[in-house]
Design a protein around this motif. Structure first.
Motif, short mmCIF file in Angstrom:
data_model
loop_
_atom_site.label_atom_id
_atom_site.label_comp_id
_atom_site.label_asym_id
_atom_site.label_seq_id
_atom_site.Cartn_x
_atom_site.Cartn_y
_atom_site.Cartn_z
N SER A 251 0.73 -1.42 0.02
CA SER A 251 0.22 0.00 0.08
C SER A 251 0.74 1.21 -0.04
O SER A 251 2.08 1.30 0.25
N ALA A 252 0.12 2.36 -0.09
CA ALA A 252 0.81 3.62 0.07
C ALA A 252 1.19 3.88 1.71
O ALA A 252 0.21 3.01 2.52
N LYS B 128 -2.79 9.82 5.83
CA LYS B 128 -2.32 8.98 4.70
C LYS B 128 -1.76 9.63 3.50
O LYS B 128 -2.44 10.65 3.27
N THR C 228 -2.29 8.86 0.66
CA THR C 228 -3.31 8.74 -0.53
C THR C 228 -4.15 10.10 -0.12
O THR C 228 -4.65 10.81 -1.41
N GLU D 271 1.00 4.51 -3.88
CA GLU D 271 1.55 2.91 -3.92
C GLU D 271 2.94 2.80 -4.87
O GLU D 271 3.91 2.15 -4.45
N PHE E 51 -3.49 -1.25 -5.43
CA PHE E 51 -4.51 -0.31 -5.65
C PHE E 51 -4.74 0.26 -7.29
O PHE E 51 -5.73 0.74 -7.40
N ARG F 237 -11.36 2.83 -2.75
CA ARG F 237 -10.36 3.13 -1.70
C ARG F 237 -9.88 1.80 -0.99
O ARG F 237 -11.11 1.04 -0.77
N GLY F 238 -8.95 1.73 -0.54
CA GLY F 238 -8.58 0.38 0.24
C GLY F 238 -8.16 -0.68 -0.60
O GLY F 238 -8.03 -1.80 -0.11
N GLY F 239 -8.30 -0.31 -1.99
CA GLY F 239 -8.03 -1.50 -2.92
C GLY F 239 -6.75 -2.27 -3.13
O GLY F 239 -6.70 -3.15 -4.00
N SER F 240 -5.75 -1.74 -2.38
CA SER F 240 -4.50 -2.79 -2.34
C SER F 240 -4.80 -4.08 -1.99
O SER F 240 -4.37 -5.15 -2.51
N ASP F 241 -5.80 -4.30 -1.39
CA ASP F 241 -6.19 -5.70 -0.77
C ASP F 241 -6.77 -6.59 -2.14
O ASP F 241 -6.54 -7.81 -2.34
N1 ASP Z 1 -3.56 3.74 -0.39
C1 ASP Z 1 -5.11 3.29 -0.77
C2 ASP Z 1 -6.20 4.01 0.00
O1 ASP Z 1 -5.68 4.51 0.89
C3 ASP Z 1 -5.32 2.01 -1.11
C4 ASP Z 1 -4.90 1.02 -0.03
O2 ASP Z 1 -4.23 1.49 0.87
O3 ASP Z 1 -5.40 -0.01 -0.04
O4 ASP Z 1 -7.23 3.93 -0.25
#
Ligand code: ASP
Length: 451
Positions: free
Chosen positions: A36-37, A47, A49, A120, A182, A196-200
């Protein structure tokens, strides 16, 4: 062979990156590392991002961007310095940020995605550099080179099926590959991010493409808990659960793992393990294909809850005999582009539960008026500020009395049940309650099944 992904807080500082290195080094099967970032280092932190979104906004309105770019570069600079990474890399990062500004084109729908992905992308380069300096045969790889092709949906990309075959070509890579999470590339070559949160999601796609034995997702908690620690002190850690159970829990508020991220692993039948970067010896939570009572799999795995719902109850005498009435009601929802979540019904009434965020006062008015015109109900009521509580477990179908015990637990605390809904597969029981009773409801149900 394992694909391993580290979330924002695991890659937010040099101290965290040293833990990441130790985790990768401790298991030779950890060959593909998705990152992730940099996330928050403490509660007051931001963050990267989010800083990039602020940078995007500043460029858009043409204000001075010195401060914001410095804040972003400082995040990487501090880590690079502490890890002994050459200054050259940070100069390169500075140039990449400047390029975003120089190539700014407000009419390009993917512009924000290019900014978002930079968090990222820079971090993966920094981490690959750190791994290499620390004696690992590692290198950065761009998602384009890896083969992550996505649909043309800015900030909400979906993976294209053909990516999996391309990713598979990298299976025997001699180097450990460090992959920014991501984002992927559209067929036209535009950077496009997942939600958002898409590195998963990236981690899961890479694991599916490579047909990995396991997808390890490292975060800052020991795994998935049976209830939200916000409501329950020291809740039980779930050892194992199925993809479907995870999906139900994340629907109702469990946010440890992105809900879209399960799909690729689920289709490829790759077990997902949630683990803690700060406590790597803890076995974590395994998410697998099937329920197996013998393998520490509880009948009831957890209780989740989420607020911000409302319900519209519609009653009409002899409703059950009126053919097409539900279609007419749902047509009103569709015309206004509103989705619904649950629809429990009685003999002459039906309730439709939806997420309140979709309603403005105007939309609410239009919704009620249009239903009135469509079916002329005898009564129609809207109730705001409701919460949904989900009791989840594939083993519940073999456990008589689960609903009765839950309802009794709620009754003992004087919590009135607005609705109950249970799918035919008995994987979850949904209780709709008043929002201000959510905390107490979770507590009373949790202590009925766990302790
Ligand atoms: N950096 C992105 C976010 O904050 C993706 C991630 O961390 O999964 O949404």
């Amino acid at each position: 062979m394992k694909v391993i992904k580290f979330g924002g807080s695991s890659v937010a500082s040099a101290t965290q990156l040293k833990k990441v290195l130790a985790i990768v080094k401790s298991d030779v099967t950890r060959r593909f590392v998705v990152v992730s970032a940099p996330g928050k280092r403490n509660n007051e932190d931001q963050k990267v991002t989010d800083l990039l979104i602020a940078y995007y906004e500043a460029v858009k309105v043409k204000t001075d961007t010195t401060e914001i770019t410095q804040a972003i570069l400082r995040r990487y600079g501090v880590m690079a310095e502490e890890l002994g990474i050459s200054e050259e890399l940070c100069q390169q990062f500075q140039a990449e940020l400047a390029e975003l500004k120089n190539n700014f084109d407000e009419s390009n729908p993917y512009m924000l995605d290019a900014f978002l992905a930079t968090g990222e992308n820079l971090n993966a380069q920094l981490i690959a550099n750190f791994f290499k300096n620390s004696g690992l045969d590692a290198r950065y790889i761009n998602p384009k080179e890896l083969g992550i092709q996505v649909s043309a949906q800015p900030h909400n990309a979906r993976i294209l099926e053909k990516s999996y075959e391309k990713i598979y070509q990298w299976r025997d890579s001699n180097d450990i590959l460090v992959i920014p999470g991501f984002f992927g590339f559209t067929e036209e070559g535009q950077i496009c991010t997942f939600s958002r949160g898409g590195s998963d999601i990236t981690g899961s796609i890479v694991a599916a493409g490579l047909k990995a034995d396991c997808y390890e997702n490292f975060t800052d908690v020991d795994g998935i808990f049976a209830a939200n620690p916000k409501y329950i002190h020291d809740p039980e850690l779930i050892d194992v659960l199925t993809y479907r159970e995870m999906r139900e829990l994340s629907y109702a508020g469990f946010k440890v793992f992105h809900d879209e991220a399960l799909m690729p692993s689920y289709h490829a039948k790759i077990p997902v393990v949630i683990k803690n970067t700060n406590n790597p010896n803890c076995t974590g939570t395994i998410i697998t294909e099937s329920y197996n009572k013998a393998k520490h799999h509880n009948e009831v795995v957890g209780v989740a809850s989420d607020g911000g719902f409302c319900s519209i109850t519609i009653a009409k005498y002899l409703l059950n005999r009126e053919i097409g009435i539900v279609r007419k009601i749902l047509q009103v929802f569709e015309d206004l582009d509103i989705s619904f979540e649950h629809m429990p019904s009685g003999i002459d009434d039906i309730s439709i539960v939806l997420r309140e965020e979709q309603l403005t006062p105007e939309i609410e008015k239009a919704l009620l008026e249009n239903i009135e015109n469509a079916i002329s109900p005898d009564l129609m009521e809207i109730e705001h500020d409701l919460s949904v509580l989900a009791l989840v477990g594939e083993g519940m179908r073999d456990r008589p009395g689960t609903t009765a015990e839950s309802a009794a637990a709620l009754a003992r605390k004087n919590i009135s049940l607005r609705m109950i809904s249970q799918g035919a597969d008995e994987r979850s029981i949904i209780f709709v309650i008043r929002g201000d009773q959510e905390r107490q409801a979770v507590r009373s149900i949790y202590y009925t099944f766990f302790d």
